[in-house]
Design a protein around this motif. Structure first.
Motif, short mmCIF file in Angstrom:
data_model
loop_
_atom_site.label_atom_id
_atom_site.label_comp_id
_atom_site.label_asym_id
_atom_site.label_seq_id
_atom_site.Cartn_x
_atom_site.Cartn_y
_atom_site.Cartn_z
N LEU A 4 81.98 39.73 114.60
CA LEU A 4 82.30 41.08 115.08
C LEU A 4 81.09 41.71 115.76
O LEU A 4 81.22 42.37 116.79
N ALA A 7 80.74 40.12 119.16
CA ALA A 7 81.78 40.62 120.08
C ALA A 7 81.43 42.01 120.58
O ALA A 7 81.60 42.32 121.76
N ALA A 11 80.47 43.17 124.60
CA ALA A 11 81.23 44.17 125.35
C ALA A 11 80.35 44.96 126.30
O ALA A 11 80.81 45.44 127.32
N TYR A 63 84.84 48.22 118.65
CA TYR A 63 84.99 46.83 119.10
C TYR A 63 85.60 46.76 120.50
O TYR A 63 86.68 46.19 120.68
N PHE A 65 86.30 45.54 124.33
CA PHE A 65 86.16 44.28 125.06
C PHE A 65 86.44 44.51 126.53
O PHE A 65 87.16 45.42 126.90
N ASN A 105 90.21 47.91 122.99
CA ASN A 105 89.56 47.75 121.70
C ASN A 105 90.17 46.53 121.03
O ASN A 105 91.39 46.44 120.89
N ALA A 106 89.32 45.61 120.62
CA ALA A 106 89.78 44.33 120.07
C ALA A 106 90.83 44.53 118.98
O ALA A 106 90.65 45.33 118.07
N GLU A 107 91.93 43.83 119.12
CA GLU A 107 93.04 43.78 118.18
C GLU A 107 93.81 45.09 118.03
O GLU A 107 94.66 45.21 117.15
N GLU A 110 95.05 47.24 124.60
CA GLU A 110 94.72 46.44 125.77
C GLU A 110 95.29 47.10 127.01
O GLU A 110 96.42 47.61 127.00
#
Length: 127
Positions: A4, A7, A11, A63, A65, A105-107, A110
């Motif tokens: 994490l 990642a 970014a 987080y 991306f 933001n990851a998970e 998108e």
């Protein structure tokens, strides 16, 4: 935990690509601008006019991306019933070319930035 942190660090690393598909290299990067974090794209065709694609807000996002998208046809978040109920949904689906800019933001979220010839239009795919 280490994954994490890696990642999150990645970014803020510049992402190179051809996000407007004009044959010139572009660069996307999350930067601290004034009191906010934003995703900026510097187009090879007009490097003196960076485009702000996403305003992440005042606090450092947990987080985020930034990546080159895979090609395909995707349903938008608003057509899935996500987002504000009062806001009309102009596009139910978007066609994404390989190499278009995707971010979020990851998970959790998108979006894609689609070049329309003058600017990047942002379409959220998940919310």
């Amino acid at each position: 935990m280490i994954a994490l942190l890696l990642a999150a660090a990645a970014a803020f690393t510049p992402l190179k690509g051809d996000f407007d598909h004009d044959g010139r290299p572009d660069t996307a990067r999350i930067v601290h601008a004034g009191d906010r974090y934003v995703l900026r794209v510097i187009r090879g065709a007009d490097p003196r006019k960076p485009a702000t694609v996403w305003d992440l807000g005042r606090s450092k996002p947990p987080y985020p991306f930034v990546a080159a998208a895979r090609a395909g046809r995707f349903q938008t978040a608003c057509s899935k019933g996500l987002g504000r109920d009062a806001t009309p949904c102009p596009r139910s689906w978007v066609t994404v070319k390989a190499g278009d800019l995707t971010f979020g933001n990851a998970e959790t979220t998108e979006a894609v930035a689609l070049w329309n010839g003058r600017r990047f239009d942002v379409e959220w795919l998940s919310d």
